[in-house]
Write a protein that holds these residues in place. Structure first.
Motif, PDB file in Angstrom:
ATOM      1  N   THR A  73     -22.821 -11.531  -4.584  1.00 53.72           N
ATOM      2  CA  THR A  73     -22.988 -12.952  -4.915  1.00 53.72           C
ATOM      3  C   THR A  73     -22.659 -13.823  -3.701  1.00 53.72           C
ATOM      4  OG1 THR A  73     -22.176 -12.307  -7.086  1.00 53.72           O
ATOM      5  CG2 THR A  73     -22.469 -14.642  -6.730  1.00 53.72           C
ATOM      6  N   SER A  74     -21.813 -13.281  -2.803  1.00 48.13           N
ATOM      7  CA  SER A  74     -21.394 -14.072  -1.641  1.00 48.13           C
ATOM      8  C   SER A  74     -22.537 -14.311  -0.654  1.00 48.13           C
ATOM      9  CB  SER A  74     -20.209 -13.405  -0.927  1.00 48.13           C
ATOM     10  OG  SER A  74     -20.616 -12.235  -0.243  1.00 48.13           O
ATOM     11  N   VAL A  75     -23.715 -13.758  -0.933  1.00 47.45           N
ATOM     12  CA  VAL A  75     -24.876 -14.030  -0.064  1.00 47.45           C
ATOM     13  C   VAL A  75     -25.143 -15.530  -0.009  1.00 47.45           C
ATOM     14  CG1 VAL A  75     -26.674 -13.754  -1.858  1.00 47.45           C
ATOM     15  CG2 VAL A  75     -27.199 -13.240   0.542  1.00 47.45           C
ATOM     16  N   LYS A  76     -24.713 -16.249  -1.037  1.00 44.28           N
ATOM     17  CA  LYS A  76     -24.944 -17.698  -1.036  1.00 44.28           C
ATOM     18  C   LYS A  76     -24.174 -18.401   0.086  1.00 44.28           C
ATOM     19  CE  LYS A  76     -23.010 -20.215  -4.501  1.00 44.28           C
ATOM     20  NZ  LYS A  76     -22.378 -20.591  -5.786  1.00 44.28           N
ATOM     21  N   PHE A  77     -23.145 -17.703   0.633  1.00 41.27           N
ATOM     22  CA  PHE A  77     -22.377 -18.278   1.751  1.00 41.27           C
ATOM     23  C   PHE A  77     -22.768 -17.649   3.074  1.00 41.27           C
ATOM     24  CE2 PHE A  77     -19.116 -18.258  -1.714  1.00 41.27           C
ATOM     25  CZ  PHE A  77     -19.324 -19.580  -2.047  1.00 41.27           C
ATOM     26  N   HIS A  78     -23.868 -16.901   3.090  1.00 34.78           N
ATOM     27  CA  HIS A  78     -24.173 -16.164   4.316  1.00 34.78           C
ATOM     28  C   HIS A  78     -24.215 -17.114   5.510  1.00 34.78           C
ATOM     29  CE1 HIS A  78     -25.036 -12.376   6.128  1.00 34.78           C
ATOM     30  NE2 HIS A  78     -25.816 -13.038   6.963  1.00 34.78           N
ATOM     31  N   GLY A  79     -23.368 -16.820   6.499  1.00 32.04           N
ATOM     32  CA  GLY A  79     -23.250 -17.690   7.674  1.00 32.04           C
ATOM     33  C   GLY A  79     -22.017 -18.577   7.617  1.00 32.04           C
ATOM     34  N   LYS A  80     -21.532 -18.844   6.395  1.00 28.46           N
ATOM     35  CA  LYS A  80     -20.386 -19.769   6.267  1.00 28.46           C
ATOM     36  C   LYS A  80     -19.035 -19.053   6.387  1.00 28.46           C
ATOM     37  CE  LYS A  80     -22.413 -23.631   3.835  1.00 28.46           C
ATOM     38  NZ  LYS A  80     -23.328 -23.428   2.740  1.00 28.46           N
ATOM     39  N   LEU A  81     -19.044 -17.725   6.336  1.00 24.51           N
ATOM     40  CA  LEU A  81     -17.772 -16.989   6.463  1.00 24.51           C
ATOM     41  C   LEU A  81     -17.573 -16.472   7.897  1.00 24.51           C
ATOM     42  CD1 LEU A  81     -17.765 -14.981   3.083  1.00 24.51           C
ATOM     43  CD2 LEU A  81     -16.871 -17.263   3.541  1.00 24.51           C
ATOM     44  N   GLU A  82     -18.555 -16.762   8.748  1.00 28.37           N
ATOM     45  CA  GLU A  82     -18.502 -16.362  10.153  1.00 28.37           C
ATOM     46  C   GLU A  82     -17.182 -16.820  10.802  1.00 28.37           C
ATOM     47  OE1 GLU A  82     -21.386 -15.346  12.211  1.00 28.37           O
ATOM     48  OE2 GLU A  82     -20.467 -15.699  14.147  1.00 28.37           O
ATOM     49  N   GLY A  83     -16.506 -15.892  11.471  1.00 24.49           N
ATOM     50  CA  GLY A  83     -15.278 -16.249  12.201  1.00 24.49           C
ATOM     51  C   GLY A  83     -14.027 -16.261  11.356  1.00 24.49           C
ATOM     52  N   LYS A  84     -14.169 -16.045  10.039  1.00 23.74           N
ATOM     53  CA  LYS A  84     -12.960 -15.929   9.206  1.00 23.74           C
ATOM     54  C   LYS A  84     -12.439 -14.495   9.327  1.00 23.74           C
ATOM     55  CE  LYS A  84     -14.388 -19.435   5.924  1.00 23.74           C
ATOM     56  NZ  LYS A  84     -13.431 -20.442   6.406  1.00 23.74           N
ATOM     57  N   ILE A  85     -11.175 -14.327   8.991  1.00 20.90           N
ATOM     58  CA  ILE A  85     -10.583 -12.993   9.104  1.00 20.90           C
ATOM     59  C   ILE A  85     -10.768 -12.242   7.788  1.00 20.90           C
ATOM     60  CG2 ILE A  85      -8.388 -11.774   9.429  1.00 20.90           C
ATOM     61  CD1 ILE A  85      -7.661 -14.412  11.104  1.00 20.90           C
ATOM     62  N   GLY A  86     -11.074 -10.960   7.888  1.00 24.50           N
ATOM     63  CA  GLY A  86     -11.243 -10.128   6.696  1.00 24.50           C
ATOM     64  C   GLY A  86     -10.366  -8.893   6.774  1.00 24.50           C
ATOM     65  N   ALA A  87      -9.989  -8.387   5.603  1.00 25.11           N
ATOM     66  CA  ALA A  87      -9.227  -7.133   5.539  1.00 25.11           C
ATOM     67  C   ALA A  87      -9.426  -6.541   4.148  1.00 25.11           C
ATOM     68  CB  ALA A  87      -7.741  -7.394   5.806  1.00 25.11           C
ATOM     69  N   ALA A  88      -9.120  -5.233   4.020  1.00 20.84           N
ATOM     70  CA  ALA A  88      -9.357  -4.557   2.740  1.00 20.84           C
ATOM     71  C   ALA A  88      -8.294  -3.502   2.467  1.00 20.84           C
ATOM     72  CB  ALA A  88     -10.745  -3.927   2.742  1.00 20.84           C
ATOM     73  N   PHE A  89      -8.160  -3.153   1.185  1.00 17.96           N
ATOM     74  CA  PHE A  89      -7.187  -2.137   0.765  1.00 17.96           C
ATOM     75  C   PHE A  89      -7.692  -1.445  -0.492  1.00 17.96           C
ATOM     76  CE2 PHE A  89      -5.317  -4.638  -2.757  1.00 17.96           C
ATOM     77  CZ  PHE A  89      -5.755  -5.915  -2.425  1.00 17.96           C
ATOM     78  N   SER A  90      -7.142  -0.246  -0.755  1.00 17.33           N
ATOM     79  CA  SER A  90      -7.616   0.499  -1.930  1.00 17.33           C
ATOM     80  C   SER A  90      -6.581   1.490  -2.452  1.00 17.33           C
ATOM     81  CB  SER A  90      -8.894   1.285  -1.573  1.00 17.33           C
ATOM     82  OG  SER A  90      -9.372   1.993  -2.700  1.00 17.33           O
ATOM     83  N   SER A  91      -6.616   1.684  -3.753  1.00 19.34           N
ATOM     84  CA  SER A  91      -5.836   2.755  -4.391  1.00 19.34           C
ATOM     85  C   SER A  91      -6.798   3.782  -4.961  1.00 19.34           C
ATOM     86  CB  SER A  91      -4.977   2.179  -5.527  1.00 19.34           C
ATOM     87  OG  SER A  91      -4.475   3.240  -6.319  1.00 19.34           O
ATOM     88  N   SER A  92      -6.496   5.058  -4.710  1.00 18.01           N
ATOM     89  CA  SER A  92      -7.295   6.154  -5.293  1.00 18.01           C
ATOM     90  C   SER A  92      -6.346   7.067  -6.056  1.00 18.01           C
ATOM     91  CB  SER A  92      -7.994   6.940  -4.180  1.00 18.01           C
ATOM     92  OG  SER A  92      -7.022   7.564  -3.354  1.00 18.01           O
ATOM     93  N   ALA A  93      -6.902   8.037  -6.763  1.00 19.32           N
ATOM     94  CA  ALA A  93      -6.049   8.991  -7.484  1.00 19.32           C
ATOM     95  C   ALA A  93      -5.567  10.106  -6.565  1.00 19.32           C
ATOM     96  CB  ALA A  93      -6.807   9.592  -8.670  1.00 19.32           C
ATOM     97  N   ASN A  94      -6.387  10.452  -5.581  1.00 17.56           N
ATOM     98  CA  ASN A  94      -6.115  11.647  -4.761  1.00 17.56           C
ATOM     99  C   ASN A  94      -6.113  11.350  -3.278  1.00 17.56           C
ATOM    100  OD1 ASN A  94      -6.348  13.548  -7.061  1.00 17.56           O
ATOM    101  ND2 ASN A  94      -8.453  12.792  -7.077  1.00 17.56           N
ATOM    102  N   ILE A  95      -5.332  12.149  -2.534  1.00 18.67           N
ATOM    103  CA  ILE A  95      -5.455  12.157  -1.076  1.00 18.67           C
ATOM    104  C   ILE A  95      -6.860  12.688  -0.767  1.00 18.67           C
ATOM    105  CG2 ILE A  95      -4.654  13.291   1.048  1.00 18.67           C
ATOM    106  CD1 ILE A  95      -1.866  13.292  -0.074  1.00 18.67           C
ATOM    107  N   ALA A  96      -7.530  12.060   0.190  1.00 21.04           N
ATOM    108  CA  ALA A  96      -8.926  12.425   0.491  1.00 21.04           C
ATOM    109  C   ALA A  96      -9.846  12.165  -0.702  1.00 21.04           C
ATOM    110  CB  ALA A  96      -9.051  13.869   0.988  1.00 21.04           C
ATOM    111  N   GLY A  97      -9.420  11.268  -1.595  1.00 19.14           N
ATOM    112  CA  GLY A  97     -10.247  10.896  -2.749  1.00 19.14           C
ATOM    113  C   GLY A  97     -11.229   9.779  -2.435  1.00 19.14           C
ATOM    114  N   GLY A  98     -11.227   9.322  -1.169  1.00 20.15           N
ATOM    115  CA  GLY A  98     -12.217   8.296  -0.789  1.00 20.15           C
ATOM    116  C   GLY A  98     -11.639   6.902  -0.607  1.00 20.15           C
ATOM    117  N   ASN A  99     -10.292   6.799  -0.496  1.00 23.27           N
ATOM    118  CA  ASN A  99      -9.749   5.433  -0.342  1.00 23.27           C
ATOM    119  C   ASN A  99     -10.140   4.803   1.002  1.00 23.27           C
ATOM    120  OD1 ASN A  99      -7.808   6.768   1.281  1.00 23.27           O
ATOM    121  ND2 ASN A  99      -6.362   6.900  -0.416  1.00 23.27           N
TER     122      ASN A  99
END
Ligand SMILES: Cc1cc2nc3c(=O)[nH]c(=O)nc-3n(C[C@H](O)[C@H](O)[C@H](O)COP(=O)(O)O)c2cc1C
Length: 159
Positions: A73-99
């Motif tokens: 849905t964020s395609v509506k802001f395409h170009g407007k998030l340029e230069g902002k900082i991004g980061a990500a995190f995840s919880s999985s059930a297993n080590i090597a489970g794809g986090n």
């Protein structure tokens, strides 16, 4: 004043705990932090943040559909998030489970938005991960991410 949003989806609370710890880290650096369930995010408000941090449980090695939907849905802001900082995190059930692949999938979308991604030469290189609920190691990584992102935001803003 700089502000950062931490967006998460969490069915059983593990990713939410990580999001709260990241919010704590941001506040330690005296930067405003909005920690929000993806269902409560005001999409139109997103361009008003200096940094966007997104977390998802690992579902089949990638993000949950709820987070993917927000990104699509964020395609509506395409170009407007340029230069902002991004980061990500995840919880999985297993080590090597794809986090890590989940984190990288979110970062991939952020890069296409033109966002700035800071790697980590210590701890969790791509972004914090947890196996189930965050243990003390993982919680510490989350707090660190919040602090490091807040410091980067202030640096870029010249504060
Ligand atoms: C549909 C679905 C797919 C999942 N796929 C994976 C997976 O590929 N690898 C893994 O380690 N865990 C997988 N899990 C487990 C979740 O990632 C794990 O329980 C996570 O801690 C849940 O986070 P939450 O409490 O924030 O919802 C899956 C769970 C569900 C419901």
């Amino acid at each position: 004043m700089a502000k950062i949003i931490v967006i998460y989806y969490s069915r059983s609370g593990n990713t939410e705990k990580m999001a709260q710890a990241i919010g704590e880290g941001i506040k330690k650096e005296k930067v405003e932090a909005d920690v929000k369930d993806v269902k409560d995010v005001d999409l139109d408000g997103l361009p008003g943040y200096d940094a966007i941090i997104m977390g998802s449980p690992t579902y089949y090695g990638s993000m949950a559909a709820e987070i993917k939907k927000l990104l699509d849905t964020s395609v509506k802001f395409h170009g407007k998030l340029e230069g902002k900082i991004g980061a990500a995190f995840s919880s999985s059930a297993n080590i090597a489970g794809g986090n890590e692949t989940t984190v990288l999938d979110i970062l991939n979308a952020m890069l296409i938005h033109g966002m700035i991604i800071q790697g980590d030469c210590q701890g969790d290189h791509y972004g914090p991960v947890a196996i189930g609920p965050p243990d003390s190691r993982s919680r510490n990584e989350c707090v660190r991410l919040g602090m490091r992102t807040a410091r980067l935001v202030k640096k870029i803003a010249g504060e």
